[in-house]
Design an enzyme around this catalytic site. Sequence first.
Site, PDB file in Angstrom:
ATOM      1  N   ASP A  11      34.736  38.378  32.689  1.00 25.82           N
ATOM      2  CA  ASP A  11      34.617  37.792  34.037  1.00 25.82           C
ATOM      3  C   ASP A  11      33.163  38.017  34.461  1.00 25.82           C
ATOM      4  O   ASP A  11      32.414  38.738  33.793  1.00 25.82           O
ATOM      5  CB  ASP A  11      35.579  38.502  35.003  1.00 25.82           C
ATOM      6  CG  ASP A  11      35.482  37.973  36.431  1.00 25.82           C
ATOM      7  OD1 ASP A  11      35.348  36.745  36.617  1.00 25.82           O
ATOM      8  OD2 ASP A  11      35.519  38.785  37.387  1.00 25.82           O
ATOM      9  N   SER A  12      32.797  37.440  35.578  1.00 26.28           N
ATOM     10  CA  SER A  12      31.452  37.686  36.095  1.00 26.28           C
ATOM     11  C   SER A  12      31.331  39.116  36.641  1.00 26.28           C
ATOM     12  O   SER A  12      30.250  39.663  36.736  1.00 26.28           O
ATOM     13  CB  SER A  12      31.148  36.695  37.213  1.00 26.28           C
ATOM     14  OG  SER A  12      32.111  36.842  38.233  1.00 26.28           O
ATOM     15  N   TYR A  43      29.290  33.801  39.529  1.00 28.34           N
ATOM     16  CA  TYR A  43      29.222  32.563  38.739  1.00 28.34           C
ATOM     17  C   TYR A  43      29.574  31.363  39.633  1.00 28.34           C
ATOM     18  O   TYR A  43      29.141  30.249  39.396  1.00 28.34           O
ATOM     19  CB  TYR A  43      30.232  32.602  37.588  1.00 28.34           C
ATOM     20  CG  TYR A  43      29.848  33.410  36.372  1.00 28.34           C
ATOM     21  CD1 TYR A  43      28.745  34.262  36.356  1.00 28.34           C
ATOM     22  CD2 TYR A  43      30.606  33.319  35.201  1.00 28.34           C
ATOM     23  CE1 TYR A  43      28.419  34.999  35.221  1.00 28.34           C
ATOM     24  CE2 TYR A  43      30.288  34.039  34.065  1.00 28.34           C
ATOM     25  CZ  TYR A  43      29.199  34.886  34.075  1.00 28.34           C
ATOM     26  OH  TYR A  43      28.896  35.602  32.940  1.00 28.34           O
ATOM     27  N   GLY A  44      30.406  31.623  40.624  1.00 30.88           N
ATOM     28  CA  GLY A  44      31.012  30.543  41.413  1.00 30.88           C
ATOM     29  C   GLY A  44      30.060  29.697  42.232  1.00 30.88           C
ATOM     30  O   GLY A  44      30.432  28.641  42.713  1.00 30.88           O
ATOM     31  N   CYS A  74      38.503  34.475  34.528  1.00 30.94           N
ATOM     32  CA  CYS A  74      37.620  34.034  35.611  1.00 30.94           C
ATOM     33  C   CYS A  74      37.884  32.551  35.823  1.00 30.94           C
ATOM     34  O   CYS A  74      37.739  31.764  34.877  1.00 30.94           O
ATOM     35  CB  CYS A  74      36.176  34.280  35.182  1.00 30.94           C
ATOM     36  SG  CYS A  74      34.942  33.575  36.285  1.00 30.94           S
ATOM     37  N   THR A  76      36.202  30.432  37.485  1.00 29.16           N
ATOM     38  CA  THR A  76      34.968  29.661  37.368  1.00 29.16           C
ATOM     39  C   THR A  76      34.616  29.441  35.895  1.00 29.16           C
ATOM     40  O   THR A  76      34.299  28.320  35.489  1.00 29.16           O
ATOM     41  CB  THR A  76      33.816  30.414  38.071  1.00 29.16           C
ATOM     42  OG1 THR A  76      34.281  30.812  39.362  1.00 29.16           O
ATOM     43  CG2 THR A  76      32.591  29.554  38.198  1.00 29.16           C
ATOM     44  N   GLU A 155      34.004  42.424  46.540  1.00 31.20           N
ATOM     45  CA  GLU A 155      33.066  43.295  45.786  1.00 31.20           C
ATOM     46  C   GLU A 155      32.484  44.395  46.678  1.00 31.20           C
ATOM     47  O   GLU A 155      32.063  45.429  46.206  1.00 31.20           O
ATOM     48  CB  GLU A 155      31.922  42.453  45.187  1.00 31.20           C
ATOM     49  CG  GLU A 155      32.343  41.559  44.034  1.00 31.20           C
ATOM     50  CD  GLU A 155      32.291  42.242  42.653  1.00 31.20           C
ATOM     51  OE1 GLU A 155      31.594  43.256  42.499  1.00 31.20           O
ATOM     52  OE2 GLU A 155      32.971  41.743  41.734  1.00 31.20           O
ATOM     53  N   CYS A 189      40.805  32.281  41.826  1.00 28.52           N
ATOM     54  CA  CYS A 189      39.687  33.152  41.451  1.00 28.52           C
ATOM     55  C   CYS A 189      40.297  34.537  41.230  1.00 28.52           C
ATOM     56  O   CYS A 189      41.119  34.988  42.040  1.00 28.52           O
ATOM     57  CB  CYS A 189      38.669  33.182  42.582  1.00 28.52           C
ATOM     58  SG  CYS A 189      37.447  34.499  42.406  1.00 28.52           S
ATOM     59  N   THR A 190      39.889  35.185  40.146  1.00 26.29           N
ATOM     60  CA  THR A 190      40.545  36.455  39.792  1.00 26.29           C
ATOM     61  C   THR A 190      40.190  37.604  40.743  1.00 26.29           C
ATOM     62  O   THR A 190      40.794  38.668  40.673  1.00 26.29           O
ATOM     63  CB  THR A 190      40.224  36.831  38.333  1.00 26.29           C
ATOM     64  OG1 THR A 190      38.806  36.722  38.130  1.00 26.29           O
ATOM     65  CG2 THR A 190      40.947  35.925  37.359  1.00 26.29           C
ATOM     66  N   HIS A 191      39.245  37.377  41.636  1.00 24.27           N
ATOM     67  CA  HIS A 191      38.965  38.389  42.656  1.00 24.27           C
ATOM     68  C   HIS A 191      40.000  38.368  43.792  1.00 24.27           C
ATOM     69  O   HIS A 191      40.168  39.346  44.509  1.00 24.27           O
ATOM     70  CB  HIS A 191      37.593  38.141  43.306  1.00 24.27           C
ATOM     71  CG  HIS A 191      36.437  38.663  42.521  1.00 24.27           C
ATOM     72  ND1 HIS A 191      36.015  38.084  41.356  1.00 24.27           N
ATOM     73  CD2 HIS A 191      35.618  39.717  42.743  1.00 24.27           C
ATOM     74  CE1 HIS A 191      34.968  38.767  40.900  1.00 24.27           C
ATOM     75  NE2 HIS A 191      34.709  39.756  41.725  1.00 24.27           N
TER      76      HIS A 191
HETATM   77  N1  DGL Z   1      36.206  36.052  39.302  1.00 24.76           N
HETATM   78  C1  DGL Z   1      35.498  34.791  39.385  1.00 24.76           C
HETATM   79  C2  DGL Z   1      36.506  33.644  39.313  1.00 24.76           C
HETATM   80  O1  DGL Z   1      37.666  33.875  38.970  1.00 24.76           O
HETATM   81  C3  DGL Z   1      34.713  34.593  40.648  1.00 24.76           C
HETATM   82  C4  DGL Z   1      33.540  35.435  40.901  1.00 24.76           C
HETATM   83  C5  DGL Z   1      32.246  34.684  40.814  1.00 24.76           C
HETATM   84  O2  DGL Z   1      31.968  33.780  41.599  1.00 24.76           O
HETATM   85  O3  DGL Z   1      31.498  35.075  39.936  1.00 24.76           O
HETATM   86  O4  DGL Z   1      36.180  32.524  39.585  1.00 24.76           O
END
Ligand code: DGL
Length: 271
Positions: A11-12, A43-44, A74, A76, A155, A189-191
């Site tokens: 993931d990012s 990354y998003g 992730c 993204t 985060e 999004c996994t966050h």
């Molecule tokens: N965890 C990333 C996702 O699932 C998002 C975080 C990011 O933007 O890097 O899209």
Amino acid sequence: MTNLSPIGVFDSGVGGLTSVRELTKLLPHEDIIYLGDTARMPYGTKSQQTISKYVSQDIKFLEQFGVKMIIAACGTASSVFPTQDFFKNIDICAYTGVIDPTIKAACQQTQNKRIGIIATAASIRSGMYQNEIKKIIPDAEVVAKACPLFVPLVENGYAKLGNKVTQLVVEEYLSDIKQKQVDTLILGCTHFPLLAPMIQNYLGEDVKLISSGAEAAKFAKNILEQKNMLNPTKESGKLKLFCTDSVELFKENVDTFLEHNLNTEILQTSL
Ligand code: DGL
């Protein structure tokens, strides 16, 4: 690559650990190598071209460990798919992102065919979640919303129920989804599962939340079973975490994401 090889997950940042958490419950004997590309997150907010480059580098990094399968945990990263050519020389039995497994779960879940999707701007812009739903339920009403502020809030430790700042952002982002009376919401999004209590509180208990990280883990288990690639050992699997920025910063978030104390080692790397 053998049954004893680890599973690679990336993931990012720490969001993909929501997938790891589920994997360690479903497959407690598997070793896992995790990469959080923290130096280049988020990354998003990046272009498809930049995300594709990062994803290729993440995969190449995990490949060095002889992993048997790679999960792009992730949303993204899952919205760009490396070419078949790219995978030609990569010795893994499977590669999966989070989108397909999540869409299947959401489509099975919905009763009123109204599905909400929240994810990063890049994921929503790619249209992949929306298109895949329409392939399964052509007359589905899909409400998609980019929620770019959720990632930095998570985060930075603003995810606890009752946090006034995050509460306002949740209301701002989700008011349309609430109004459209979706019965299923994809946390694309996994966050975002870290915000699940706040989101559930706002939308009400009747809305089913689908975690993309957890669905990808279930999907990975099925694939490894089908391919007869599960680790036969009876010992607990080891989890090794890599990040591309400071280990200290990463460590703070790791504890929030992983519910139980796992036997983990965290190292810094460059890609
Ligand atoms: N965890 C990333 C996702 O699932 C998002 C975080 C990011 O933007 O890097 O899209």
